[in-house]
Motif scaffolding. Structure first.
Motif, PDB file in Angstrom:
ATOM      1  N   UNK A 154       0.800  -1.222   0.000  1.00 23.00           N
ATOM      2  CA  UNK A 154       0.000   0.000   0.000  1.00 23.00           C
ATOM      3  C   UNK A 154       0.839   1.282   0.000  1.00 23.00           C
ATOM      4  N   UNK A 155       0.210   2.336  -0.444  1.00 17.63           N
ATOM      5  CA  UNK A 155       0.850   3.648  -0.480  1.00 17.63           C
ATOM      6  C   UNK A 155       1.224   4.109   0.926  1.00 17.63           C
ATOM      7  N   UNK A 156       0.390   3.777   1.901  1.00 13.01           N
ATOM      8  CA  UNK A 156       0.654   4.170   3.282  1.00 13.01           C
ATOM      9  C   UNK A 156       1.996   3.605   3.762  1.00 13.01           C
ATOM     10  N   UNK A 187       9.652  10.223  -6.107  1.00 13.13           N
ATOM     11  CA  UNK A 187      10.322   9.195  -5.304  1.00 13.13           C
ATOM     12  C   UNK A 187       9.337   8.061  -5.021  1.00 13.13           C
ATOM     13  N   UNK A 188       8.103   8.408  -4.719  1.00 16.66           N
ATOM     14  CA  UNK A 188       7.066   7.413  -4.459  1.00 16.66           C
ATOM     15  C   UNK A 188       6.853   6.537  -5.700  1.00 16.66           C
ATOM     16  N   UNK A 189       6.755   7.163  -6.866  1.00 21.13           N
ATOM     17  CA  UNK A 189       6.602   6.418  -8.124  1.00 21.13           C
ATOM     18  C   UNK A 189       7.784   5.492  -8.370  1.00 21.13           C
ATOM     19  N   UNK A 190       8.984   6.035  -8.224  1.00 25.26           N
ATOM     20  CA  UNK A 190      10.198   5.247  -8.467  1.00 25.26           C
ATOM     21  C   UNK A 190      10.270   4.065  -7.510  1.00 25.26           C
ATOM     22  N   UNK A 191      10.055   4.320  -6.233  1.00 29.53           N
ATOM     23  CA  UNK A 191      10.152   3.251  -5.241  1.00 29.53           C
ATOM     24  C   UNK A 191       9.064   2.203  -5.452  1.00 29.53           C
ATOM     25  N   UNK A 192       7.871   2.618  -5.835  1.00 30.42           N
ATOM     26  CA  UNK A 192       6.799   1.637  -6.047  1.00 30.42           C
ATOM     27  C   UNK A 192       7.125   0.694  -7.200  1.00 30.42           C
ATOM     28  N   UNK A 193       7.904   1.160  -8.165  1.00 29.34           N
ATOM     29  CA  UNK A 193       8.341   0.281  -9.264  1.00 29.34           C
ATOM     30  C   UNK A 193       9.487  -0.638  -8.828  1.00 29.34           C
ATOM     31  N   UNK A 194      10.275  -0.206  -7.867  1.00 28.17           N
ATOM     32  CA  UNK A 194      11.455  -0.962  -7.444  1.00 28.17           C
ATOM     33  C   UNK A 194      11.155  -2.028  -6.394  1.00 28.17           C
ATOM     34  N   UNK A 195      10.054  -1.893  -5.684  1.00 24.14           N
ATOM     35  CA  UNK A 195       9.732  -2.818  -4.595  1.00 24.14           C
ATOM     36  C   UNK A 195       8.697  -3.834  -5.074  1.00 24.14           C
ATOM     37  N   UNK A 196       9.007  -5.102  -4.856  1.00 25.22           N
ATOM     38  CA  UNK A 196       8.088  -6.195  -5.182  1.00 25.22           C
ATOM     39  C   UNK A 196       7.696  -6.890  -3.887  1.00 25.22           C
TER      40      UNK A 196
END
Length: 147
Positions: A35-37, A95-104
């Motif tokens: 989640x975004x939170x 940063x949120x966009x980048x990190x959301x793509x990097x984390x699985x």
């Protein structure tokens, strides 16, 4: 076993089959961890908006300055030097966009485990993010909304 609501006898499979409830719980946890939170809390706790690997802002001023000194032709190609700080909201969004793509975040097949993996050009940063995620996943405060 007798079901109270209908007054009928429950099947043996409904008594012993906890797989679907357990699987649903696991998938709920996976979605929560994705989640975004949770993502925002990791960004805040590691101050990732200030991290040069994730901060999508301009290259460090030293690098631009050194490049302009070594190759004067860059002055005509690069935007004018500016001391203006980038918009913090935009930096955070990127940063949120980048990190959301990097984390699985995925359930481990045939288990009750959840795997969190991070891809980054900086292996030390990837390890820090994964460690932070793991250390904070069980924190009860993550289940409440951010202040």
């Amino acid at each position: 076993m007798i079901e109270n609501a209908k007054g009928s006898v429950a099947s043996i499979s409904s008594v012993f089959d906890t797989g679907s409830a357990t699987r649903e719980h696991l998938l709920t946890q996976v979605e929560f961890i994705r989640s975004r939170n949770v993502l925002e809390r990791v960004i805040d706790e590691l101050d990732l908006t200030a991290n040069p690997v994730l901060n999508p802002g301009r290259p460090p001023k030293d690098l631009l300055k050194r490049g302009r000194e070594l190759l004067p032709v860059l002055d005509s190609l690069l935007p004018p030097a500016s001391d203006a700080a980038p918009d913090p909201g935009e930096v955070r969004r990127q940063v949120l966009e980048t990190l959301s793509r990097q984390v699985q975040v995925e359930p481990v097949r045939l288990s009750q485990l959840i795997q969190v993996s991070v891809e980054s050009t900086d292996p030390v940063l990837a390890a820090e993010i994964a460690t932070q995620w793991r250390a904070r996943m069980s924190r009860p405060s993550w289940t409440r909304a951010s202040p």
